[in-house]
Scaffold this motif. Structure first.
Motif, short mmCIF file in Angstrom:
data_model
loop_
_atom_site.label_atom_id
_atom_site.label_comp_id
_atom_site.label_asym_id
_atom_site.label_seq_id
_atom_site.Cartn_x
_atom_site.Cartn_y
_atom_site.Cartn_z
N GLY A 108 0.80 -1.21 0.00
CA GLY A 108 0.00 0.00 0.00
C GLY A 108 0.84 1.27 0.00
N ASN A 109 0.20 2.37 -0.35
CA ASN A 109 0.87 3.67 -0.41
C ASN A 109 1.41 4.08 0.95
N GLY A 110 2.59 4.68 0.94
CA GLY A 110 3.20 5.19 2.16
C GLY A 110 3.90 4.14 3.00
N THR A 111 4.07 2.94 2.47
CA THR A 111 4.71 1.85 3.19
C THR A 111 6.18 1.74 2.79
N ILE A 112 7.02 1.42 3.76
CA ILE A 112 8.44 1.18 3.51
C ILE A 112 8.78 -0.26 3.87
N VAL A 113 9.50 -0.93 2.98
CA VAL A 113 9.99 -2.29 3.19
C VAL A 113 11.50 -2.19 3.33
N MET A 114 12.01 -2.51 4.51
CA MET A 114 13.39 -2.18 4.85
C MET A 114 14.35 -3.34 4.57
N HIS A 115 15.60 -3.14 4.93
CA HIS A 115 16.69 -4.03 4.52
C HIS A 115 16.44 -5.49 4.90
N GLY A 116 16.59 -6.36 3.92
CA GLY A 116 16.55 -7.79 4.16
C GLY A 116 15.19 -8.39 4.41
N ALA A 117 14.13 -7.60 4.30
CA ALA A 117 12.78 -8.13 4.50
C ALA A 117 12.41 -9.06 3.35
N ILE A 118 11.55 -10.04 3.64
CA ILE A 118 11.07 -10.98 2.62
C ILE A 118 9.55 -10.98 2.66
N LEU A 119 8.95 -10.69 1.52
CA LEU A 119 7.49 -10.75 1.36
C LEU A 119 7.19 -11.82 0.33
N GLN A 120 6.52 -12.88 0.75
CA GLN A 120 6.24 -13.99 -0.14
C GLN A 120 4.97 -13.76 -0.96
N ALA A 121 4.65 -14.73 -1.80
CA ALA A 121 3.54 -14.61 -2.75
C ALA A 121 2.20 -14.40 -2.05
N ASP A 122 1.37 -13.57 -2.68
CA ASP A 122 0.01 -13.31 -2.22
C ASP A 122 -0.04 -12.71 -0.81
N THR A 123 0.98 -11.92 -0.48
CA THR A 123 0.91 -11.11 0.73
C THR A 123 0.34 -9.74 0.37
#
Length: 207
Positions: A108-123
């Motif tokens: 979503g807008n305004g979100t930050i995903v920081m160093h080394g994070a992992i977001l898998q499929a359909d998150t």
């Protein structure tokens, strides 16, 4: 490549961490930051643009990112986000260059995903969230708006997290559970059952 301009809203410690992430992504040029007073030293090389009340001057030339941290339930981030939204501000989506983000995920807008994070499929990650360093969010999980998932937290598959939730560092959430709105999950908690709105839990298993 022409870089997009970004303005930070908040100049404290979390802003410094966000700057590292922003600078890792060649998409952005930092125009400056807004805060109640000048907080970042000149060594950072970014202009102080005034308080958040000055945001309307820049809405046609830059995108915004709320860079005030969130420890526990923090209505301040949500309030600033909604105030900027009312003046039609555009919010940045920032991803560290070393984060692993599935093409099948939504951020979503305004979100930050920081160093080394992992977001898998359909998150699905909502608006104005902090996905901090080394967070793992497994497949089919949903994170609401205005959440902070702290360093090293593990969100297993199919978890549903409401709005305004704080997940402490090193927490582990069992697959398939639901965390209600405005909950606080303490550092290192192991959450094996669903949590109702507004509760704070700690420990292993979390209570």
């Amino acid at each position: 490549m022409i870089k997009k301009q970004i303005i930070l809203v908040g100049g404290g410690g979390h802003a410094k961490a966000c700057l590292d992430v922003i600078e890792s992504d060649s998409t952005w040029y930092v125009k400056g930051y807004l805060d109640v007073k000048q907080t970042l030293s000149d060594s950072y090389g970014f202009d102080y643009l005034g308080s958040d009340l000055e945001a309307s001057k820049f809405i046609h030339e830059a995108q915004f990112l709320i860079t005030i941290g969130q420890l526990g339930y923090s209505p301040i981030r949500e309030k600033l986000f909604n105030e900027l939204k009312r003046i039609n501000a555009v919010f940045a989506i920032v991803k560290a260059n070393n984060a692993i983000v599935s093409k099948k995920s939504i951020i979503g807008n305004g979100t930050i995903v920081m160093h080394g994070a992992i977001l898998q499929a359909d998150t699905f990650i909502g608006e104005n969230c902090i996905i901090n360093d080394r967070v793992l969010i497994e497949h089919n999980s949903t994170i609401g708006n205005h959440c902070h998932i702290s360093t090293g937290a593990i969100i297993n598959g199919g978890v549903r997290i409401g709005n305004g939730v704080f997940i402490g560092s090193g927490s582990v959430l069992r697959n398939g559970i639901t965390i209600g709105d405005n909950c606080v999950i303490g550092m290192g908690a192991v959450v094996t059952k669903s949590i109702e709105n507004g509760l704070t839990v700690f420990g292993n298993p979390a209570k």
